[in-house]
Scaffold this motif. Structure first.
Motif, short mmCIF file in Angstrom:
data_model
loop_
_atom_site.label_atom_id
_atom_site.label_comp_id
_atom_site.label_asym_id
_atom_site.label_seq_id
_atom_site.Cartn_x
_atom_site.Cartn_y
_atom_site.Cartn_z
N ALA A 357 107.73 174.24 19.46
CA ALA A 357 107.93 173.68 18.04
C ALA A 357 106.35 174.22 17.70
CB ALA A 357 108.08 172.21 18.01
N ALA A 358 105.35 174.24 18.50
CA ALA A 358 104.10 174.64 17.86
C ALA A 358 104.18 176.31 17.32
CB ALA A 358 103.02 174.31 18.62
N GLU A 359 104.76 176.81 18.39
CA GLU A 359 104.88 178.37 18.28
C GLU A 359 105.72 178.75 17.03
OE1 GLU A 359 106.32 179.29 22.02
OE2 GLU A 359 104.20 179.63 22.93
N LEU A 360 107.11 177.95 16.78
CA LEU A 360 107.68 178.27 15.89
C LEU A 360 107.14 178.01 14.38
CD1 LEU A 360 111.27 176.50 17.01
CD2 LEU A 360 110.85 179.13 16.74
N LEU A 361 106.47 176.85 14.20
CA LEU A 361 105.78 176.31 13.07
C LEU A 361 104.55 177.56 12.89
CD1 LEU A 361 105.79 172.68 13.41
CD2 LEU A 361 107.02 173.96 11.83
N TYR A 362 104.01 177.94 13.85
CA TYR A 362 102.81 178.63 13.61
C TYR A 362 103.29 180.04 13.27
CZ TYR A 362 98.97 181.58 14.82
OH TYR A 362 97.69 182.77 14.81
N ARG A 363 104.45 180.62 13.83
CA ARG A 363 104.90 181.91 13.25
C ARG A 363 105.46 181.84 11.73
NH1 ARG A 363 107.47 182.20 18.61
NH2 ARG A 363 109.49 181.67 17.62
N GLN A 364 105.90 180.48 11.51
CA GLN A 364 106.37 180.37 10.12
C GLN A 364 105.27 180.04 8.98
OE1 GLN A 364 110.00 178.03 10.01
NE2 GLN A 364 110.87 179.28 11.21
N GLN A 365 104.10 180.08 9.45
CA GLN A 365 102.79 179.69 8.92
C GLN A 365 102.97 178.27 8.34
OE1 GLN A 365 102.40 182.77 5.93
NE2 GLN A 365 101.24 183.86 7.20
N GLY A 366 103.52 177.40 9.28
CA GLY A 366 103.70 175.91 8.89
C GLY A 366 102.48 175.17 8.64
N ASN A 367 102.53 174.05 8.42
CA ASN A 367 101.32 173.13 8.16
C ASN A 367 100.42 173.07 9.51
OD1 ASN A 367 100.10 170.01 8.28
ND2 ASN A 367 100.21 170.71 6.22
N ALA A 368 99.34 173.23 9.63
CA ALA A 368 98.34 173.24 10.51
C ALA A 368 98.40 171.83 11.19
CB ALA A 368 96.74 173.67 10.34
N ILE A 369 98.51 170.78 10.51
CA ILE A 369 98.68 169.34 11.14
C ILE A 369 99.71 169.24 12.04
CG2 ILE A 369 98.78 167.10 10.64
CD1 ILE A 369 96.90 167.53 8.20
N TRP A 385 95.74 181.22 20.10
CA TRP A 385 95.58 180.91 18.78
C TRP A 385 95.35 179.45 18.24
CZ3 TRP A 385 99.41 177.64 17.61
CH2 TRP A 385 100.47 177.71 18.39
N ALA A 386 95.45 178.62 19.29
CA ALA A 386 95.67 177.20 19.15
C ALA A 386 94.60 176.58 18.87
CB ALA A 386 96.10 176.49 20.65
N VAL A 387 93.24 177.03 19.26
CA VAL A 387 91.87 176.81 18.95
C VAL A 387 91.72 176.72 17.42
CG1 VAL A 387 89.35 177.08 19.25
CG2 VAL A 387 91.07 177.30 21.24
N GLU A 388 91.74 177.81 16.67
CA GLU A 388 91.86 177.78 15.49
C GLU A 388 92.58 176.90 14.52
OE1 GLU A 388 89.59 179.09 12.06
OE2 GLU A 388 89.26 179.63 14.14
N VAL A 389 93.92 176.81 14.97
CA VAL A 389 94.99 175.87 14.38
C VAL A 389 94.41 174.30 14.54
CG1 VAL A 389 97.01 174.98 14.28
CG2 VAL A 389 96.76 177.28 14.67
N LEU A 390 93.91 174.06 15.64
CA LEU A 390 93.13 172.77 15.87
C LEU A 390 92.03 172.20 14.83
CD1 LEU A 390 93.95 172.49 19.91
CD2 LEU A 390 95.15 170.87 18.16
N ARG A 391 91.28 173.46 14.93
CA ARG A 391 90.01 173.19 14.00
C ARG A 391 90.68 173.07 12.47
NH1 ARG A 391 85.99 177.71 15.00
NH2 ARG A 391 85.03 176.76 13.31
#
Length: 943
Positions: A357-369, A385-391
């Motif tokens: 789910a995280a990868e799907l949302l990231y690819r679709q530029q979903g909400n970072a939260i 890429w997870a570190v930048e998203v978490l920040r």
């Protein structure tokens, strides 16, 4: 397979069931009754009841069949099951087994297991179907026959083909076929359904209950009317699904007296949600898992990708779950339903799905939260890429003041980060978040940042936070070492960073920190400014400089009105946050020391509410201390003790650092004044960090501990603390009587040791101090000075002290001054006046919960005088007469009263004559205490 012909004409006996109320299904029941009546006349009928899962189809069938007990009909029932779909002739066998043994129908068919799921590949013995049909038709000649099959969508193929065979031959029979099936976008058994509906039949559609229907069910089960809010809750959460509704009502019965009046969503509801999903199609359960895991991001597209299913299947499943009342707009109606479904996913499977789910949302530029929440929930290795998203997610949740969620995001980012520079940035952000929650937990992170500060690889805001954490722990030498390097100095090249640094030092060490506690490399940051630059602070909009100047002006008594204006300006325009905490604390402190206690209380309450809303424990503790200071200076000992105790308990000793001196000083002073000598002594011997005594909070602690020793009769210990406090204040260029009036307290110890001359000198020094004294400090000092004078000389000093203390709002110090004034009048033989003032002092002391002072007043001779006066005439006094009477009751002469009210002595005398007559007293000594309790006249006195 052979079938015998065993015919019986008696009605079967069925035991009545306990039925749930049938609401909004009466029309459907009437339709079934009508069809049965038609069937008894030899007009065979077919009824197809459709509805979402758990929509009440079974309840309707049970209600209808229960009515047939005395009808003479033969009732044959069966229920389809997913587990028995490959058990050929299983449903037909159930129908025959449901008949009474005496009917001779049991054992007429033989069931077998199919080895394939292919409908077309399942052979049907036409001869068997013919024999079953003949048996049923023969029975219908002797009595009406009702075939009722629930969940027909789960029936085996052989049974379905047999039922179709019967269905084609019942037109002129006394047979009613009642079939219950799910309402789905595409039928589970399309061929069977097409054949059933091709010929005449009655279709009954069951929908979820309306809001009115939900209310009716609640009344029927509970026997009482629920509130509109309760009904709305039941309807919204259940979606009108009868099964879920009854579960909610069961939870309500288990806990009927909830404080919020909203029905409980508990174990029964949780059980039924899972029971429904497990009882239905396995594909629906998998789909529900996907919806629960995606939460607010749920959509058909994401579900298809997450579960690797076709779009049509996802759409059909979502519609089915929506019809069933579980979903609304592709999300679960209630978080409890979402939670229990999510928890039902096996942990390993759940971990994999969260990462997907995280990868799907990231690819679709979903909400970072949303992406970060899934990254937190997975146990799989995180992608780069997870570190930048978490920040990014941490920054977003900080904007809505969700500190704890930000902390969890940053902790995960730190665990997953390998880049040194990025780790420094994350560590810095995490330290600042934890500092707001529990300062002690932030210390290890700040320790990790020290090398980065020495190397100059840390951002300005992080550097200020690091310095603050070190200073709050009293580690000024460590800060001097760090900032002594060129790279450390370069970090504070930014103007705002330097302003924040200066304010941090000011909060701990005073507006002009002494050289031994500040870095030599930043002397220019702490240098005194000329008047032009100081006056320009308001125009420049520098809140850090404004806050410091406001406090300095108040303490130095240079321009208290300007100080108040600056403080109010800062509080109105400064956004409360991590970098502005000291600003608002110093600004409120300026209002406190300027004796603007009501304004200080106003701002403190607003700031405390904001701190609570943000769940910032550190902020709550510090603002709680400020509130306690306000209560203490108002003389409200009970509230001061409560606020300070609550604040002290919010942080541990390490978290408080050197600031622990602040709440302890308030508690020591309040305990002593309240007569709680045991508690005060216990606190006085509490160990505090040595670094405390190098800070402003150490000065306050020494002052408070001195009062505790004094209340316990330990005069020399009290004297030692007051002297130590005074010496440090002078050494640090912090000798402001408005801040801490140590000389008057030291004078009090000398009075107890009969060192009257020394006490007089100390009081005089304080009154004539170059820095000036505020109204409150002046009132306290005048009371001490009066104690060194003859009784006749004391009156004027004590009256002025009373005026000062009444104006500043400190009721405890007012009570003390009144007690001394009463004593002076008594020593002069003015017993009536002494008694009146002593009563007023006792009332003030009781209001303050100053039990020690109350006990002291009770032992004074003035308190034993029988001086009763009538107060009934007070209502007869005019406003002008009341002002004169109040001042006369305080002991002012006619000339003094005339000067204060700007009226002639003759007018004063005329007022007094009328006052005495109305109150039925002979002189001002007999004026009632209620006059002195009335603050209105004092407020209108003209200076």
């Amino acid at each position: 397979m052979s079938i015998g012909r065993h015919i019986s004409t008696w009605p079967p006996l069925r035991k009545a069931r306990t039925m749930r109320p049938l609401i909004e299904r009466h029309d459907a029941l009437e339709t079934l009754n009508r069809l049965f009546t038609e069937a008894t006349k030899g007009k065979g009928q077919v009824a197809l009841v459709t509805g979402g899962p758990a929509s009440g189809k079974t309840a309707l069938m049970d209600a209808f069949t229960d009515q047939l007990a005395d009808s003479g009909a033969l009732l044959l029932t069966a229920t389809g099951s997913r587990a028995e779909m490959r058990l050929q002739m299983g449903v037909i066998d159930q129908l025959f087994q449901s008949a009474e043994p005496s009917a001779g129908m049991r054992g007429l068919v033989t069931v077998s297991t199919s080895d394939t799921d292919d409908d077309a590949a399942t052979p049907v013995d036409v001869g068997v179907s013919h024999e079953v049909c003949d048996t049923l038709l023969e029975m219908s000649r002797h009595q009406p026959v009702v075939i009722a099959v629930d969940d027909i969508q789960f029936a085996d193929q052989s049974s379905l083909q047999t039922l179709l065979y019967v269905r084609r031959r019942i037109r002129s029979t006394r047979l009613l076929m009642l079939l219950n099936e799910w309402a789905r976008p595409l039928p589970t058994q399309p061929l069977f359904r097409a054949e059933i509906t091709r010929q005449p039949h009655e279709r009954i559609s069951l929908h979820t209950l309306s809001r009115h229907g939900v209310a009716e069910v609640a009344v029927a089960v509970l026997g009482k009317q629920l509130s509109e809010q309760e009904v709305d809750h039941l309807h919204t959460v259940s979606g009108g699904n009868p099964l879920l509704l009854h579960a909610l009502i069961e939870d309500h019965i288990a806990e009927p007296d909830r404080a919020d009046s909203t029905p409980r969503v508990g174990a029964a509801f949780e059980h039924e949600v899972l029971a429904c999903l497990h009882r239905w199609d396995s594909n629906l359960l998998s789909l529900a898992h996907g919806v629960a895991l995606l939460g607010r991001d749920s959509s058909p597209e994401l579900i298809c990708q997450l579960l690797d299913i076709r779009a049509q299947a996802a759409a059909q499943g979502l519609e089915t779950l929506t019809i069933a009342g579980l979903l609304h707009r592709q999300r679960f109606r209630h978080p409890v339903a979402q939670r229990v479904v999510l928890d039902s996913i096996p942990p390993d499977r759940q971990s994999v799905l969260h990462l997907s789910a995280a990868e799907l949302l990231y690819r679709q530029q979903g909400n970072a939260i949303s992406v970060a929440e899934h990254l937190l929930a997975t146990q799989e290795a995180l992608p780069p890429w997870a570190v930048e998203v978490l920040r990014d997610a941490a920054e977003q949740v900080l904007l809505r003041d969700d500190l704890r969620t930000a902390m969890t995001f940053l902790e995960q980012a730190l665990r997953s980060c390998a880049d040194t520079r990025d780790r420094t940035l994350i560590e810095s952000a995490l330290a600042r978040v934890k500092w707001q929650l529990t300062p002690s937990s932030s210390m290890p992170h700040f320790a990790q940042l020290q090398p980065a500060l020495r190397e100059g690889t840390i951002v300005d805001s992080a550097a200020v936070a690091l310095v603050r954490s070190r200073l709050w722990q009293g580690k000024h030498s460590a800060v001097r070492e760090i900032l002594g390097t060129d790279s450390g100095t370069d970090v504070f090249a930014d103007i705002q960073a330097r302003a924040e640094l200066r304010l941090t030092y000011a909060w701990v060490y005073g507006p002009e920190p002494r050289k031994e506690v500040r870095p030599d490399s930043l002397d220019d940051v702490f240098g005194k400014r000329d008047e032009d630059e100081a006056d320009a602070t308001l125009v420049s909009g520098n809140p850090w400089a404004q806050a410091i100047r406001a406090l300095t002006l108040v303490w130095a008594e240079e321009a208290p009105d300007e100080a108040v204006e600056l403080a109010e300006y800062v509080l109105r325009n400064c956004v409360f946050g991590d970098t502005t905490l000291e600003i608002v604390l110093i600004a409120v402190s300026a209002l406190i020391y300027a004796d603007r206690l009501d304004r200080a209380e106003h701002w403190a309450s607003l700031l405390l509410k904001e701190a609570i809303d943000r769940h910032a424990i550190t902020w709550q503790a510090l603002i709680g201390c400020i509130s306690a200071q306000i209560w203490l200076r108002k003389g409200n000992l009970e509230n001061a003790l409560a606020e300070a105790s609550r604040a002290l308990g919010m942080l541990n000793t390490q978290g408080w650092g050197v600031l622990i001196g602040l709440p302890l000083s308030i508690l020591l002073t309040a305990d002593a004044a309240a007569g709680r000598q045991g508690t005060a002594t216990e606190r006085a011997f509490r160990s505090v960090p040595e670094e405390v005594f190098q800070t402003l909070f150490g000065l306050q602690y020494l002052h408070g501990r001195g009062h505790a020793h004094l209340a316990a009769g330990q005069i020399f210990a009290a004297r030692s603390d007051f002297e130590a406090c005074g010496e440090l204040m002078k050494q640090w260029n912090m000798d402001y009587p408005t801040f801490i009036p140590w000389r008057s307290d030291l004078a009090a110890t000398h009075l107890l040791m009969d060192n009257t001359a020394t006490a007089r000198d100390l009081a005089a020094q304080q009154l004539n101090h170059p820095a000036g004294v505020g109204v409150r400090t002046k009132g306290i000092t005048l009371r001490i000075l009066a104690a060194t004078c003859e009784p006749r000389q004391r009156l004027a000093l004590l009256r002025e002290a009373v005026d000062c203390l009444q104006r500043c709002g400190d009721r405890l110090e007012l009570a003390r001054a009144l007690a001394e004034l009463s004593k002076a009048h008594h020593q002069l033989g003015e017993f009536g006046r002494a008694s009146t003032i002593a009563g007023r002092a006792a009332e003030e002391a009781k209001t303050c919960h100053a039990d020690e002072l109350v006990r002291h007043l009770a032992t004074q001779p003035t308190a034993e005088l029988d001086h009763q006066v009538s107060v009934q005439g007070l209502a007869l006094l005019s406003e002008a007469e009341r002002r004169v009477a109040a001042l006369a009751a305080m002991g002012h002469t006619n000339r003094e009263i005339g000067r204060r009210l700007r009226i002639t002595i003759s007018t004063v005398e005329q007022h007094l004559t009328r006052i005495y007559r109305k109150l039925r007293v002979d002189s001002r000594a007999g004026l009632p205490i209620e006059l002195y309790q009335d603050k209105a006249p004092a407020d209108t006195v003209r200076q």
